[in-house]
Scaffold this motif. Sequence first.
Motif, short mmCIF file in Angstrom:
data_model
loop_
_atom_site.label_atom_id
_atom_site.label_comp_id
_atom_site.label_asym_id
_atom_site.label_seq_id
_atom_site.Cartn_x
_atom_site.Cartn_y
_atom_site.Cartn_z
N GLY A 1 -3.02 5.85 11.41
CA GLY A 1 -2.31 4.79 12.13
C GLY A 1 -1.41 3.97 11.25
O GLY A 1 -0.65 3.12 11.73
N GLY A 2 -1.45 4.20 9.92
CA GLY A 2 -0.58 3.49 9.01
C GLY A 2 0.82 4.07 8.99
O GLY A 2 1.12 5.04 9.69
N LYS A 3 1.67 3.53 8.15
CA LYS A 3 3.07 3.95 8.14
C LYS A 3 3.28 5.30 7.47
O LYS A 3 4.17 6.07 7.85
CB LYS A 3 3.92 2.89 7.44
CG LYS A 3 5.40 3.25 7.39
CD LYS A 3 6.26 2.12 6.87
CE LYS A 3 7.74 2.50 6.88
NZ LYS A 3 8.60 1.42 6.40
N PHE A 4 2.45 5.63 6.46
CA PHE A 4 2.74 6.81 5.64
C PHE A 4 1.71 7.91 5.84
O PHE A 4 0.50 7.66 5.81
CB PHE A 4 2.77 6.43 4.16
CG PHE A 4 3.93 5.53 3.80
CD1 PHE A 4 5.22 6.03 3.74
CD2 PHE A 4 3.72 4.19 3.55
CE1 PHE A 4 6.28 5.21 3.42
CE2 PHE A 4 4.77 3.36 3.22
CZ PHE A 4 6.06 3.88 3.16
N ASN A 5 2.21 9.14 6.02
CA ASN A 5 1.36 10.31 5.91
C ASN A 5 1.31 10.71 4.43
O ASN A 5 1.84 10.00 3.57
CB ASN A 5 1.88 11.45 6.79
CG ASN A 5 3.32 11.84 6.45
OD1 ASN A 5 3.83 11.55 5.36
ND2 ASN A 5 3.99 12.49 7.38
N THR B 1 -7.90 1.33 5.51
CA THR B 1 -6.81 1.18 4.55
C THR B 1 -7.31 1.38 3.13
O THR B 1 -6.73 2.13 2.34
CB THR B 1 -6.17 -0.21 4.69
OG1 THR B 1 -5.60 -0.33 5.99
CG2 THR B 1 -5.09 -0.43 3.64
N GLU B 2 -8.42 0.73 2.79
CA GLU B 2 -8.93 0.76 1.42
C GLU B 2 -9.39 2.14 1.00
O GLU B 2 -9.27 2.51 -0.18
CB GLU B 2 -10.09 -0.23 1.30
CG GLU B 2 -10.55 -0.48 -0.12
CD GLU B 2 -9.51 -1.18 -0.99
OE1 GLU B 2 -9.58 -1.02 -2.23
OE2 GLU B 2 -8.64 -1.86 -0.44
N HIS B 3 -9.87 2.96 1.94
CA HIS B 3 -10.42 4.27 1.59
C HIS B 3 -9.36 5.31 1.24
O HIS B 3 -9.71 6.36 0.69
CB HIS B 3 -11.25 4.81 2.75
CG HIS B 3 -12.61 4.21 2.85
ND1 HIS B 3 -13.61 4.75 3.62
CD2 HIS B 3 -13.14 3.10 2.26
CE1 HIS B 3 -14.70 4.01 3.51
NE2 HIS B 3 -14.44 2.99 2.70
N ASN B 4 -8.08 5.04 1.51
CA ASN B 4 -7.10 6.13 1.51
C ASN B 4 -5.91 5.93 0.57
O ASN B 4 -4.83 6.45 0.81
CB ASN B 4 -6.60 6.36 2.94
CG ASN B 4 -7.68 6.91 3.85
OD1 ASN B 4 -7.98 8.09 3.83
ND2 ASN B 4 -8.31 6.03 4.62
N TYR B 5 -6.12 5.20 -0.53
CA TYR B 5 -5.07 5.02 -1.51
C TYR B 5 -4.94 6.20 -2.48
O TYR B 5 -3.97 6.30 -3.23
CB TYR B 5 -5.32 3.75 -2.33
CG TYR B 5 -4.82 2.49 -1.68
CD1 TYR B 5 -3.49 2.10 -1.80
CD2 TYR B 5 -5.67 1.68 -0.94
CE1 TYR B 5 -3.02 0.94 -1.21
CE2 TYR B 5 -5.22 0.51 -0.35
CZ TYR B 5 -3.89 0.15 -0.49
OH TYR B 5 -3.43 -1.00 0.11
N GLY B 6 -5.91 7.09 -2.52
CA GLY B 6 -5.91 8.17 -3.50
C GLY B 6 -4.85 9.23 -3.24
O GLY B 6 -4.35 9.39 -2.12
N ILE B 7 -4.53 9.98 -4.30
CA ILE B 7 -3.69 11.18 -4.15
C ILE B 7 -4.58 12.42 -4.11
O ILE B 7 -4.08 13.54 -3.99
CB ILE B 7 -2.62 11.29 -5.25
CG1 ILE B 7 -3.26 11.28 -6.63
CG2 ILE B 7 -1.60 10.16 -5.12
CD1 ILE B 7 -2.28 11.53 -7.77
#
Length: 287
Positions: free
Chosen positions: A162-166, A204-210
């Motif tokens: 649901g955020g801006k970036f895939n 949001t916090e869980h998905n900052y990784g590459i």
Amino acid sequence: IINNPGELLGDDYKISNDEEVTSLVNFVVAFAKRYPQIKYYEILNEPNLKYIYDSDIEFYNKAVIAIEQELYKIDPKIKILSGVTSCVAADEKDKLSSITYLERILKVNKLTNNQFSIHQYDPTNSGTWADRMVKLHKKLINDYGGFEKLSVTECGITTNLGGKFNEEGQGERLVKCLEQFTNANIDLKILYNSRNIGTSLSSTEHNYGILTNAYIPKKSYYILKNYYTNTNGSEYIGKIIEENLGINVYDKDGMVLLIARKNNDSIEETIEIPYSGFTAYDFSYIF
């Protein structure tokens, strides 16, 4: 060195007296002797969210200066990163803006081996906010002589559902962010985070990784890999200003390397180069 190592700073989690300064210094010295390979020490985490009074900042400065002096005896190559601020834009009741906090440190700064660091995210997701904040911090340092380096030790883009970036958008935005920091002569540029810290796709916090939480590379991983494969070992020269394109110029082994991207994703732009003997790459091309 984050917050309250070994409960050295009391119940308030702050450096509040000379005894706590000494305890923290002793802890860091013991750590540095145990791990001599570590060359950068960042003192606390976003203290501008807690250290808001003059006495608070006085004890923070005392600790940073004492740590710098002791670590210099162990290894003159060790660098101290102070400030470590959350990039709050304006002073609030219970926190200081990053600029206010760093300015108070600079007024009494007596360190010889010191750098400043900030944690710069971009709530607008456009890059304009991060660019503006970095320029403000660089101007502040220059106003005080310009001798200290500035690092960004946290930056990142999330791919939460649901955020801006895939995943692909995350990679493209991270490359743009890294180039902004390169343009501003930022020293260290540290990504938050290399790996997702959780598995909730809506967090949001869980998905900052590459990487995913299961260590599987995201598309953003390959985009960053392509970027660094092509720019590793190159020297940044400058930026070409075009109406709808941002073009960074590098010298890589005596060859000119141009990295170009659209400034506005809604504009269709064709890049035409009237020369032969060059190779073009698409950093977003993954497979």
